[in-house]
Design a protein around this motif. Structure first.
Motif, PDB file in Angstrom:
ATOM      1  N   GLU A   1       0.837  -1.204   0.000  1.00  0.00           N
ATOM      2  CA  GLU A   1       0.000   0.000   0.000  1.00  0.00           C
ATOM      3  C   GLU A   1       0.868   1.250   0.000  1.00  0.00           C
ATOM      4  OE1 GLU A   1      -3.085   0.515   2.932  1.00  0.00           O
ATOM      5  OE2 GLU A   1      -3.856  -1.501   2.592  1.00  0.00           O
ATOM      6  N   LEU A   2       1.900   1.232   0.818  1.00  0.00           N
ATOM      7  CA  LEU A   2       2.800   2.378   0.892  1.00  0.00           C
ATOM      8  C   LEU A   2       3.508   2.600  -0.438  1.00  0.00           C
ATOM      9  CD1 LEU A   2       4.120   4.638   2.544  1.00  0.00           C
ATOM     10  CD2 LEU A   2       5.907   2.986   3.144  1.00  0.00           C
ATOM     11  N   ALA A   3       3.894   1.533  -1.106  1.00  0.00           N
ATOM     12  CA  ALA A   3       4.599   1.645  -2.391  1.00  0.00           C
ATOM     13  C   ALA A   3       3.768   2.421  -3.405  1.00  0.00           C
ATOM     14  CB  ALA A   3       4.949   0.263  -2.920  1.00  0.00           C
TER      15      ALA A   3
ATOM     16  N   VAL B   1       4.101   6.090  -2.471  1.00  0.00           N
ATOM     17  CA  VAL B   1       5.444   6.573  -2.810  1.00  0.00           C
ATOM     18  C   VAL B   1       5.536   6.805  -4.316  1.00  0.00           C
ATOM     19  CG1 VAL B   1       7.895   5.956  -2.860  1.00  0.00           C
ATOM     20  CG2 VAL B   1       6.545   5.566  -0.787  1.00  0.00           C
ATOM     21  N   ARG B   2       4.967   5.889  -5.118  1.00  0.00           N
ATOM     22  CA  ARG B   2       4.976   6.065  -6.580  1.00  0.00           C
ATOM     23  C   ARG B   2       4.235   7.325  -6.993  1.00  0.00           C
ATOM     24  NH1 ARG B   2       4.886   0.457  -6.638  1.00  0.00           N
ATOM     25  NH2 ARG B   2       2.629   0.310  -6.716  1.00  0.00           N
TER      26      ARG B   2
ATOM     27  N   LEU C   1       8.478  13.697  -9.694  1.00  0.00           N
ATOM     28  CA  LEU C   1       9.866  14.140  -9.529  1.00  0.00           C
ATOM     29  C   LEU C   1      10.704  13.777 -10.754  1.00  0.00           C
ATOM     30  CD1 LEU C   1      10.395  13.032  -5.821  1.00  0.00           C
ATOM     31  CD2 LEU C   1       9.818  15.330  -6.674  1.00  0.00           C
ATOM     32  N   ALA C   2      11.563  14.715 -11.151  1.00  0.00           N
ATOM     33  CA  ALA C   2      12.502  14.475 -12.250  1.00  0.00           C
ATOM     34  C   ALA C   2      13.747  13.763 -11.743  1.00  0.00           C
ATOM     35  CB  ALA C   2      12.881  15.803 -12.913  1.00  0.00           C
TER      36      ALA C   2
ATOM     37  N   ALA D   1       4.089  11.931 -14.060  1.00  0.00           N
ATOM     38  CA  ALA D   1       4.511  11.324 -15.328  1.00  0.00           C
ATOM     39  C   ALA D   1       3.770  10.002 -15.462  1.00  0.00           C
ATOM     40  CB  ALA D   1       6.011  11.101 -15.328  1.00  0.00           C
ATOM     41  N   HIS D   2       3.499   9.600 -16.661  1.00  0.00           N
ATOM     42  CA  HIS D   2       2.836   8.303 -16.879  1.00  0.00           C
ATOM     43  C   HIS D   2       3.859   7.199 -16.691  1.00  0.00           C
ATOM     44  CE1 HIS D   2      -0.799  10.240 -18.168  1.00  0.00           C
ATOM     45  NE2 HIS D   2      -0.081  11.033 -18.940  1.00  0.00           N
TER      46      HIS D   2
END
Length: 166
Positions: free
Chosen positions: A81-83, A86-87, A93-94, A164-165
């Motif tokens: 769930e956390l992942a 985070v995603r 972010l670049a 970003a996709h």
């Protein structure tokens, strides 16, 4: 009441055993504190060098609480769930977040880390945030975290930058 010499020796032996068991328990506790703090320190160093993150220390069923009122604030019941959360942040972010640890404090099975993270957002503006993570360990894995941070900075990133996709 008169104590025989053997009774006195027996009481001394009991007292010594109690003292030693307390010292051993204290030494074990100190060893666990040091081990957990070392695990966290190494995980942050690896993260800083692009070789992993602190999330690698999470137990599969770790509970992670993001304090505050940002779009990602809440309680997450597992590493998976956390992942996802985070995603949703890293997709904006670049560059990866690079951590700099200010301090690590360990007591019993808890490690608290104050750290600063820097990255560049997709809109080329800086993302700089300060975090305080209160982590509980069990058997070398993080089982519970409360993450405090500047939720205004995170909220700004989440609202300002389209992900970003992936």
């Amino acid at each position: 009441m008169k104590l025989s010499m053997s009774s006195v020796l027996h009481l001394h032996a009991i007292a010594i055993c109690l003292a030693l068991s307390t010292a051993i328990a204290g030494a074990s506790q100190t060893s666990t504190q040091q081990t957990n703090a070392t695990l966290v320190r190494e995980a942050f160093t690896n993260w800083q060098q692009g070789k992993g993150t602190v999330f690698d220390l999470l137990a599969p069923n770790a509970r992670w609480t993001v304090a505050g009122t940002s779009p990602v604030s809440g309680v997450y019941a597992s590493k998976a769930e956390l992942a996802q959360v985070v995603r949703s942040i890293t997709a904006r972010l670049a560059t990866p977040i690079v951590p700099t640890v200010q301090s690590i404090v360990a007591e019993d099975d808890v490690v608290v880390v104050l750290w600063h993270g820097r990255a560049t957002a997709l809109d080329q503006k800086p993302y700089n945030n300060t975090y305080l993570w209160h982590m509980t360990f069990k058997n070398g894995q993080i089982t519970d975290v409360t993450a405090s941070l500047d939720t205004y900075v995170l909220d700004d990133l989440m609202r300002r930058v389209e992900p970003a996709h992936q």
